[in-house]
Write a protein that holds these residues in place. Structure first.
Motif, PDB file in Angstrom:
ATOM      1  N   ASN A 132       0.630   3.906  -3.023  1.00  0.00           N
ATOM      2  CA  ASN A 132       0.215   5.260  -2.662  1.00  0.00           C
ATOM      3  C   ASN A 132       1.265   6.282  -3.081  1.00  0.00           C
ATOM      4  O   ASN A 132       0.929   7.405  -3.489  1.00  0.00           O
ATOM      5  CB  ASN A 132      -0.036   5.356  -1.154  1.00  0.00           C
ATOM      6  CG  ASN A 132      -1.284   4.599  -0.732  1.00  0.00           C
ATOM      7  OD1 ASN A 132      -2.183   4.386  -1.547  1.00  0.00           O
ATOM      8  ND2 ASN A 132      -1.358   4.218   0.532  1.00  0.00           N
ATOM      9  N   ASN A 135       0.834  -1.209   0.000  1.00  0.00           N
ATOM     10  CA  ASN A 135       0.000   0.000   0.000  1.00  0.00           C
ATOM     11  C   ASN A 135       0.864   1.253   0.000  1.00  0.00           C
ATOM     12  O   ASN A 135       0.559   2.235  -0.689  1.00  0.00           O
ATOM     13  CB  ASN A 135      -0.923   0.004   1.221  1.00  0.00           C
ATOM     14  CG  ASN A 135      -2.001  -1.060   1.133  1.00  0.00           C
ATOM     15  OD1 ASN A 135      -2.461  -1.397   0.048  1.00  0.00           O
ATOM     16  ND2 ASN A 135      -2.410  -1.593   2.272  1.00  0.00           N
ATOM     17  N   ASP A 136       1.943   1.224   0.774  1.00  0.00           N
ATOM     18  CA  ASP A 136       2.856   2.376   0.809  1.00  0.00           C
ATOM     19  C   ASP A 136       3.489   2.609  -0.563  1.00  0.00           C
ATOM     20  O   ASP A 136       3.657   3.752  -0.996  1.00  0.00           O
ATOM     21  CB  ASP A 136       3.945   2.149   1.861  1.00  0.00           C
ATOM     22  CG  ASP A 136       3.404   2.164   3.275  1.00  0.00           C
ATOM     23  OD1 ASP A 136       2.354   2.806   3.490  1.00  0.00           O
ATOM     24  OD2 ASP A 136       4.010   1.525   4.154  1.00  0.00           O
TER      25      ASP A 136
END
Length: 306
Positions: free
Chosen positions: A221, A217-218
């Motif tokens: 994003n 997710n990091d």
């Protein structure tokens, strides 16, 4: 204090603490004839060996990458966790066999003096301190070997607590309860050995636990902040010791120059590594927008901007 120095300090604390507790329990187990106390003492003595393994693995893992180990030596700690699981398994099987033999032969006289209760009580307090200290240290430094050692300590707390409760009940039920408790202790040791083995094998096979999947997710994003980036795919993360290595493919406008594409990957790399301090390196492969050859495993997320 550097990461490796803290792990070494924790290992030495484990060696001296476990050596003291193991000596007490083995001595009292022999004097009183209690296999439950003796089993607890033998299990604690194996913790000395595991701390030594951690010391050796830390010395290896702190070596920088070289020609034959381009990803570094960080997985030495994971190998140490696997060795610890083998030691625990051997101790558990040995205790299980001996406890069954004693239960079958019978005719045992136990002398559970106040000193025996005191030693087991000291063990409970000492193991609780070592467990909390090593678990906190292992999580803070992302050391799989230290965390494995801490989980072994957690079982020791339960083992000592079970032995203490059994000693209180033994006077009412008889000597055979001591052998049953020793069997229960050995099963707990075996259970922990399988758990530690599984965790080490998972990391050695470049797997990520669900609790670590937030790194994807990091990554995505961060990529969303770059309008030039489309369709990131084949995003793969491997863990080496406490660090992560990332590989990914991205698509950009086919008319972008090689220099601009290179500058873009440098910016992406800096932004992702700025977001997390547990990333060692990132490799980014650039493809022209609209490329349909996306074979191979890895995480992907369609982010084509229109």
């Amino acid at each position: 204090m550097e990461r490796h120095d803290e792990i070494k300090k924790g290992a030495w604390i484990g060696i001296f603490g476990n050596a003291f507790l193991a000596s007490l329990k083995v001595l009292i187990g022999i004097i009183t004839g209690s296999y439950a106390i003796l089993a607890d003492g033998i299990d604690t003595s194996t913790d000395i060996f595991t701390s030594v393994v951690i010391l050796l693995s830390t010395r290896i893992s702190e070596k920088p990458p070289d020609e034959t180990h381009p990803y570094g030596h960080g997985k030495a700690e994971t190998i140490a966790s696997k060795i610890i699981s083998f030691v625990m398994f051997y101790a558990g099987v040995s205790l299980l066999v001996e406890s069954f033999k004693r239960l079958i032969t019978g005719g045992v006289v136990l002398e559970l003096s106040p000193l025996a209760f005191l030693v087991v009580g000291i063990s409970l307090i000492g193991k609780t301190f070592l467990f909390l200290y090593k678990l906190s240290l292992g999580r803070r430094l992302s050391s799989p070997a230290t965390i494995s050692d801490a989980l072994n300590m957690r079982n020791d707390i339960l083992i000592s607590g079970t032995v203490l409760a059994g000693m209180l009940a033994m006077k009412s039920f008889g000597w055979w309860l001591d052998s049953l408790l020793a069997i229960f202790v050995s099963i707990l040791i075996l259970k922990t050995s399988f758990s530690v083995f599984y965790e080490a094998a998972y990391e050695l096979m470049d797997g990520l636990r669900k609790s670590d999947m937030d790194i994807y997710n990091d990554i995505f994003n961060t990529l969303m902040r770059f309008p030039e980036v489309h369709n990131p795919h084949r995003v793969r993360v491997r863990k080496v010791g406490a660090k992560h290595y990332i590989e990914m493919d991205i698509e950009v406008d086919g008319k972008m120059t090689v220099k601009d594409a290179h500058d873009l990957t440098v910016k992406i790399r800096e932004e992702v590594m700025k977001k997390r301090d547990d990333i060692e390196d990132i490799t980014i492969h650039v493809e022209p927008l609209g490329n349909i050859e996306r074979e191979g495993f890895g995480v992907k997320r369609e982010t084509t901007r229109r």
